[in-house]
Enzyme design. Structure first.
Site, PDB file in Angstrom:
ATOM      1  N   TRP A   1       3.106   4.163   4.239  1.00 51.15           N
ATOM      2  CA  TRP A   1       4.118   3.193   3.797  1.00 51.15           C
ATOM      3  C   TRP A   1       5.463   3.626   4.382  1.00 51.15           C
ATOM      4  CZ3 TRP A   1       7.242   3.721  -1.163  1.00 51.15           C
ATOM      5  CH2 TRP A   1       7.957   2.558  -1.440  1.00 51.15           C
TER       6      TRP A   1
ATOM      7  N   ASP B   1       0.367   9.236  -4.652  1.00 49.89           N
ATOM      8  CA  ASP B   1       1.102   7.987  -4.811  1.00 49.89           C
ATOM      9  C   ASP B   1       0.089   6.937  -5.263  1.00 49.89           C
ATOM     10  OD1 ASP B   1       2.505   5.656  -4.676  1.00 49.89           O
ATOM     11  OD2 ASP B   1       3.122   5.856  -2.575  1.00 49.89           O
TER      12      ASP B   1
ATOM     13  N   LYS C   1       2.375  -3.748  -8.876  1.00 46.52           N
ATOM     14  CA  LYS C   1       1.286  -4.616  -8.412  1.00 46.52           C
ATOM     15  C   LYS C   1       0.267  -4.891  -9.517  1.00 46.52           C
ATOM     16  CE  LYS C   1       3.202  -2.991  -4.752  1.00 46.52           C
ATOM     17  NZ  LYS C   1       3.542  -3.268  -3.397  1.00 46.52           N
TER      18      LYS C   1
HETATM   19  N1  KET Z   1       3.801   3.395  -2.676  1.00 40.89           N
HETATM   20  C1  KET Z   1       3.148   2.572  -1.811  1.00 40.89           C
HETATM   21  C2  KET Z   1       2.013   3.107  -1.023  1.00 40.89           C
HETATM   22  C3  KET Z   1       3.586   1.245  -1.683  1.00 40.89           C
HETATM   23  O1  KET Z   1       2.930   0.463  -0.838  1.00 40.89           O
HETATM   24  C4  KET Z   1       4.677   0.773  -2.432  1.00 40.89           C
HETATM   25  C5  KET Z   1       5.163  -0.598  -2.265  1.00 40.89           C
HETATM   26  C6  KET Z   1       5.288   1.673  -3.324  1.00 40.89           C
HETATM   27  C7  KET Z   1       4.820   2.974  -3.422  1.00 40.89           C
HETATM   28  C8  KET Z   1       6.469   1.331  -4.182  1.00 40.89           C
HETATM   29  O2  KET Z   1       6.324   0.292  -5.007  1.00 40.89           O
HETATM   30  P1  KET Z   1       7.338   0.057  -6.232  1.00 40.89           P
HETATM   31  O3  KET Z   1       7.683  -1.375  -6.135  1.00 40.89           O
HETATM   32  O4  KET Z   1       8.518   0.967  -6.070  1.00 40.89           O
HETATM   33  O5  KET Z   1       6.538   0.405  -7.430  1.00 40.89           O
HETATM   34  N2  KET Z   1       4.842  -1.328  -1.287  1.00 40.89           N
HETATM   35  C9  KET Z   1       5.143  -2.737  -1.034  1.00 40.89           C
HETATM   36  C10 KET Z   1       6.529  -3.179  -1.370  1.00 40.89           C
HETATM   37  C11 KET Z   1       7.631  -2.376  -0.752  1.00 40.89           C
HETATM   38  O6  KET Z   1       7.598  -2.081   0.449  1.00 40.89           O
HETATM   39  O7  KET Z   1       8.567  -2.023  -1.504  1.00 40.89           O
HETATM   40  C12 KET Z   1       4.764  -3.083   0.400  1.00 40.89           C
HETATM   41  O8  KET Z   1       4.304  -2.201   1.149  1.00 40.89           O
HETATM   42  O9  KET Z   1       4.851  -4.274   0.766  1.00 40.89           O
END
Ligand code: KET
Length: 445
Positions: A193, A255, A291
């Site tokens: 990511w 994560d 999610k």
């Molecule tokens: N870890 C991973 C692997 C991840 O894909 C995301 C979010 C997060 C943590 C963080 O999510 P949060 O919203 O802080 O709980 N991924 C999606 C959104 C983004 O980039 O913020 C994405 O990859 O589209």
């Protein structure tokens, strides 16, 4: 009294202002003090002190800014471009956010019910939470990820703090490690990511790709539904990873942003973490409810640190507070309360697991439909990875030039690495995507 003559006043507040004035004017002659318009920060004719700043690039996912580096190099903000695009067939497969068959964002029924409960409870107040967040939320979150019967929880060896979703949990965990762990390098997967390297660098750690991790290094692991590849180790492979990591004294930092989204089962998706906890060793886990509960904008998450002994866990928590307090003081109350209501109530919890399974199943069905659509078109190449990959994303293998072509000619928006969010597709839009992929791979870009 002149402006700078506060010292003669008997009022304590005037004397304080006088002292402040003397500090500010120390070493400055009176003429300069009076000519405020010559000062760079005043509203006068001079330029801004920030005028030298260059425009920073947009975030590749949230700003949707793919920077294409092929024959002609240009960059544009995909969100802006997507929103401006008047085409009725435009399709946004950029961000990992769930959409319904109708292409709409989804608020889960259980979340609506929990919010109803919360607003109708007049005894609820809006006082600050403790620095570590909502206690009940923390306990329930640890149980959700480590298992209700986890020996580490039973033995009080886990400290859990509420953080600002997955990102905030990674950031707090990263800074804690930078301050207190004996190694300052975190090895992160390649690819990963896009935010991972930035989070850990700003937390004070060095980030490296996992070519050769020296004894004791920190290793970031995607608990399930690896982003962006959608390729997870099997449980046998996880066991090999565990043995190897433990034998080298490596510190696992999980994560977990997609618990329940990979297999449809919360417990199945938590198995790799539970394998590491079951061996009695230590690890960190960052959880996100963005999610799996659809609480994206509520920013609800938790950081758990599993320790070898209860007294250590207590001291770890005391140090986590020192990380959190100057960063954002304490976390927000609403989202964590929604999660606590759902996790504590057996009926709501069961309803949540069904809704979660529904989302996971719809994504799996999109994978099958896209795969079949490409097969029906005779699209060259092996597309079985679409059905083999797990979780929200398919790492298509399309290159930036092909992605750009699909955006320009087919109004399909995605990150430039060829990652598509399967959760943004529907039965109606699959044929359009399949047409675009077919066209682009037969075009030899
Ligand atoms: N870890 C991973 C692997 C991840 O894909 C995301 C979010 C997060 C943590 C963080 O999510 P949060 O919203 O802080 O709980 N991924 C999606 C959104 C983004 O980039 O913020 C994405 O990859 O589209």
């Amino acid at each position: 009294m002149k402006t700078n003559d506060f010292s003669s006043s008997t009022s304590p507040s005037d004397r304080r202002i006088g002292a402040l004035f003397r500090h500010l004017t120390a070493g400055t002659d009176a003429d300069r003090v009076s000519s405020v318009f010559a000062s760079p920060t005043s509203g006068g004719a001079g330029g801004s002190v920030f005028a030298h700043l260059v425009q920073a690039p947009e975030d590749a996912i949230l700003g949707y800014l793919p920077t294409f580096s092929f024959s002609f190099s240009f960059s544009f903000d995909v969100t802006v471009a997507y929103n401006k695009d008047p085409s009725p067939i435009k399709l946004n497969l950029g961000v990992g956010a769930y959409r319904t068959e109708e292409g709409k964002p989804l608020v889960l029924n259980v979340v609506r019910k929990a919010e109803q409960q919360l607003v109708s409870d007049r005894s609820r107040i809006k006082e600050y939470l403790p620095i570590v967040g909502l206690g009940e939320f923390n306990k329930l979150s640890a149980k959700l990820i480590l298992g209700a019967d986890s020996p580490a929880i039973r033995e009080n060896r886990v400290t859990t703090v509420e953080c600002l979703s997955g990102t905030g949990s990674l950031r707090v965990g990263g800074e804690f490690l930078a301050r207190h762990y004996h190694q300052k390098t975190i090895y992160i997967p390649q690819p990963t990511w896009g935010n991972h390297p930035k989070i850990f660098t700003l937390a004070g750690l060095f980030t490296r790709r996992p070519w050769c991790c020296p004894q004791g290094s920190i290793v970031l692991l995607h608990a399930c539904a690896h982003n962006p590849t959608g390729v997870d180790p099997t449980l046998e492979q996880w066991e090999q990873i565990r043995k190897l990591m433990r034998s080298k004294g490596l510190m696992p930092f999980f994560d977990s942003a997609y618990q329940g989204f990979a297999s449809g089962s919360l417990d199945t998706d938590a198995k790799p973490i539970r394998m590491f906890v079951a061996d009695g060793g230590e690890c960190l886990v960052a959880q996100s409810y963005a999610k799996n509960m659809g609480l994206y904008g509520e920013r609800v998450g938790a950081l758990s640190i599993v320790c070898k002994a209860a007294d250590v866990a207590g001291r770890v928590e005391s140090q986590l507070k020192l990380v959190i307090r100057p960063m954002y003081s304490n976390p927000p109350i609403h989202g964590a309360s929604i999660v606590a209501v759902i996790l504590r109530d057996r009926n709501l919890f069961n309803e949540w697991t069904l809704e979660l399974k529904g989302m996971a199943d719809r994504i799996i069905s999109m994978r099958k439909q896209l795969f079949e659509a490409l097969r029906a078109r005779g699209t060259p190449g092996d597309w079985t990875h679409i059905i083999k990959q797990i979780g929200m994303f398919t790492f298509t293998g399309l290159n930036p030039a092909q992605v750009s072509y699909m955006t320009k000619e087919y109004h399909i928006y995605m990150t430039s690495d060829g990652r598509i969010s399967m959760a943004g597709l529907s039965s109606k839009t699959v044929p359009h995507l399949a047409d675009a992929i077919h066209a682009v791979v037969t075009k030899a870009l």
